[in-house]
Design a protein around this motif. Structure first.
Motif, mmCIF file in Angstrom:
data_model
loop_
_atom_site.group_PDB
_atom_site.id
_atom_site.type_symbol
_atom_site.label_atom_id
_atom_site.label_comp_id
_atom_site.label_asym_id
_atom_site.label_seq_id
_atom_site.Cartn_x
_atom_site.Cartn_y
_atom_site.Cartn_z
ATOM 1 N N PRO A 227 5.470 56.476 41.290
ATOM 2 C CA PRO A 227 6.710 56.298 41.603
ATOM 3 C C PRO A 227 7.352 55.131 41.156
ATOM 4 C CG PRO A 227 5.503 56.401 43.838
ATOM 5 C CD PRO A 227 4.400 56.518 42.620
ATOM 6 N N ASP A 228 8.833 55.230 41.177
ATOM 7 C CA ASP A 228 9.297 54.004 41.041
ATOM 8 C C ASP A 228 9.501 53.301 42.477
ATOM 9 O OD1 ASP A 228 10.886 51.736 40.404
ATOM 10 O OD2 ASP A 228 12.701 52.726 39.780
ATOM 11 N N LEU A 229 8.907 52.240 42.730
ATOM 12 C CA LEU A 229 9.192 51.620 44.081
ATOM 13 C C LEU A 229 9.790 50.303 44.047
ATOM 14 C CD1 LEU A 229 5.466 52.503 45.698
ATOM 15 C CD2 LEU A 229 7.498 53.580 45.919
ATOM 16 N N ASN A 230 10.226 49.918 42.978
ATOM 17 C CA ASN A 230 10.863 48.701 42.807
ATOM 18 C C ASN A 230 11.976 48.449 43.928
ATOM 19 O OD1 ASN A 230 11.307 46.128 41.764
ATOM 20 N ND2 ASN A 230 13.077 46.846 40.498
ATOM 21 N N LYS A 231 11.749 47.337 44.759
ATOM 22 C CA LYS A 231 12.820 47.021 45.884
ATOM 23 C C LYS A 231 13.039 48.079 46.852
ATOM 24 C CE LYS A 231 15.199 43.499 42.864
ATOM 25 N NZ LYS A 231 16.434 43.263 42.200
ATOM 26 N N ARG A 232 12.033 49.044 47.126
ATOM 27 C CA ARG A 232 12.167 50.118 48.045
ATOM 28 C C ARG A 232 11.253 49.778 49.108
ATOM 29 N NH1 ARG A 232 11.698 55.652 45.014
ATOM 30 N NH2 ARG A 232 11.985 56.453 47.167
ATOM 31 N N PRO A 233 11.827 49.452 50.606
ATOM 32 C CA PRO A 233 10.703 49.339 51.479
ATOM 33 C C PRO A 233 9.844 50.479 51.871
ATOM 34 C CG PRO A 233 13.037 49.184 52.394
ATOM 35 C CD PRO A 233 13.133 49.796 50.849
ATOM 36 N N ALA A 234 8.294 50.085 51.584
ATOM 37 C CA ALA A 234 7.628 51.117 51.546
ATOM 38 C C ALA A 234 6.174 50.728 52.508
ATOM 39 C CB ALA A 234 6.964 51.154 50.200
ATOM 40 N N ILE A 235 5.361 51.736 52.806
ATOM 41 C CA ILE A 235 4.017 51.587 53.661
ATOM 42 C C ILE A 235 3.098 52.255 52.828
ATOM 43 C CG2 ILE A 235 2.910 52.052 55.814
ATOM 44 C CD1 ILE A 235 5.209 50.220 56.431
ATOM 45 N N PHE A 236 1.990 51.838 52.721
ATOM 46 C CA PHE A 236 0.845 52.383 52.064
ATOM 47 C C PHE A 236 -0.336 52.670 52.947
ATOM 48 C CE2 PHE A 236 3.120 49.401 49.471
ATOM 49 C CZ PHE A 236 3.454 50.333 48.047
ATOM 50 N N GLY A 237 -0.656 53.699 52.929
ATOM 51 C CA GLY A 237 -2.116 54.133 53.638
ATOM 52 C C GLY A 237 -3.032 54.721 52.878
ATOM 53 N N ILE A 238 -4.585 54.266 53.171
ATOM 54 C CA ILE A 238 -5.772 54.895 52.540
ATOM 55 C C ILE A 238 -6.795 55.298 53.446
ATOM 56 C CG2 ILE A 238 -5.309 52.962 50.509
ATOM 57 C CD1 ILE A 238 -7.638 51.551 51.464
ATOM 58 N N GLN A 239 -7.232 56.381 52.910
ATOM 59 C CA GLN A 239 -8.403 56.998 53.580
ATOM 60 C C GLN A 239 -9.420 57.194 52.770
ATOM 61 O OE1 GLN A 239 -7.540 59.657 56.950
ATOM 62 N NE2 GLN A 239 -9.205 60.882 56.351
ATOM 63 N N SER A 240 -10.658 56.731 52.859
ATOM 64 C CA SER A 240 -12.044 57.044 51.947
ATOM 65 C C SER A 240 -12.603 58.239 52.448
ATOM 66 C CB SER A 240 -12.983 55.849 52.087
ATOM 67 O OG SER A 240 -14.066 55.892 51.189
ATOM 68 N N LYS A 241 -12.979 59.168 51.264
ATOM 69 C CA LYS A 241 -13.721 60.414 51.735
ATOM 70 C C LYS A 241 -15.098 60.079 51.796
ATOM 71 C CE LYS A 241 -10.571 63.495 49.350
ATOM 72 N NZ LYS A 241 -10.418 64.596 48.563
#
Length: 241
Positions: A227-241
């Motif tokens: 997605p286009d995330l430029n200058k958009r406040p964002a949170i990222f989360g990961i979960q390893s299988k």
């Protein structure tokens, strides 16, 4: 003569907006009522705080406000004086620039000091981008960690990402982190290059706004749907299988 803590003012932790929302569309009425009652605030950013206070309580007198700055430039020696009104029976509010005070934002030091002085701390309900992202991610909400901002330097950040991915797999712990909005797209590209294809990645941007975007896919799937995330406040989360 020692003062009675029952006569102290309270320290209110006041959540603010995550973006340009109508306040009562996101915040409960108790936040508005509390701000209306207070004249003393400990704030991360004075300009942002005044704008928020005016938006949620338009009739409140701005000249009557007493604002104490609490940010990375605040000297530690100045902080104890911020609670002086509480000791005189005057309640004080804590406002961060966005979201909830003391969660990935300044505030914990003043809260710890309030507890040490017997001042009652009152947290109010409101939006936290971290917890909203966790709620909507589908990742493990029973065991999770928020890691703040990752290193800027590419090799160091790659090392940290691999460590978080490994920790997630070993402990079943979802890992959340964030980035400065103008560096989001660089981070996203690094996530796709660095993490294993089967690792789950949640991207949550513009939370509570009309443009809100929340999606969880495997890293392999994301490679073709960035997605286009430029200058958009964002949170990222990961979960390893």
């Amino acid at each position: 003569m020692e003062k009675n803590p029952d006569t102290y003012g309270k320290l209110y932790l006041i959540p603010s907006l995550l973006g340009d929302n109508e306040p009562l569309g996101v915040l409960p009425l108790t936040v508005k009522q509390t701000v209306e009652q207070l004249s003393h605030f400990i704030v991360e950013n004075e300009r942002t705080a005044r704008r928020f206070i005016k938006k949620i309580t338009p009739r409140k007198s701005q000249p009557s406000l007493v604002l104490f700055p609490l940010n990375k430039y605040t000297e530690a020696a100045a902080i104890p004086e911020y609670l002086a009104p509480c000791l005189e029976g005057i309640s004080v509010g804590v406002l961060s620039e966005a979201g909830c005070p003391a969660i990935a934002d300044p505030g914990s030091d003043i809260v710890a000091l309030a507890h040490a002085r017997g001042i009652r701390v009152v947290p109010l309900v409101g939006p936290s981008s971290i917890f909203l992202a966790l709620m909507a991610s589908g990742l493990n909400g029973q065991n999770f960690a928020f890691n703040g901002y990752l290193p800027i330097e590419t090799s160091e950040r790659k090392k940290v990402l691999k460590t978080l991915e490994k920790r997630s797999g070993e402990f079943g712990q979802s890992q959340f982190f964030m980035e400065t909005p103008y560096r989001n797209e660089k981070l996203l590209a690094e996530l796709v290059r660095t993490l294993r294809k089967e690792t789950l990645l949640c991207i949550a941007a513009d939370l509570t706004l009309e443009s809100e975007y929340i999606q969880t896919r495997t890293v392999g799937d994301w490679a073709n749907h960035l997605p286009d995330l430029n200058k958009r406040p964002a949170i990222f989360g990961i979960q390893s299988k």
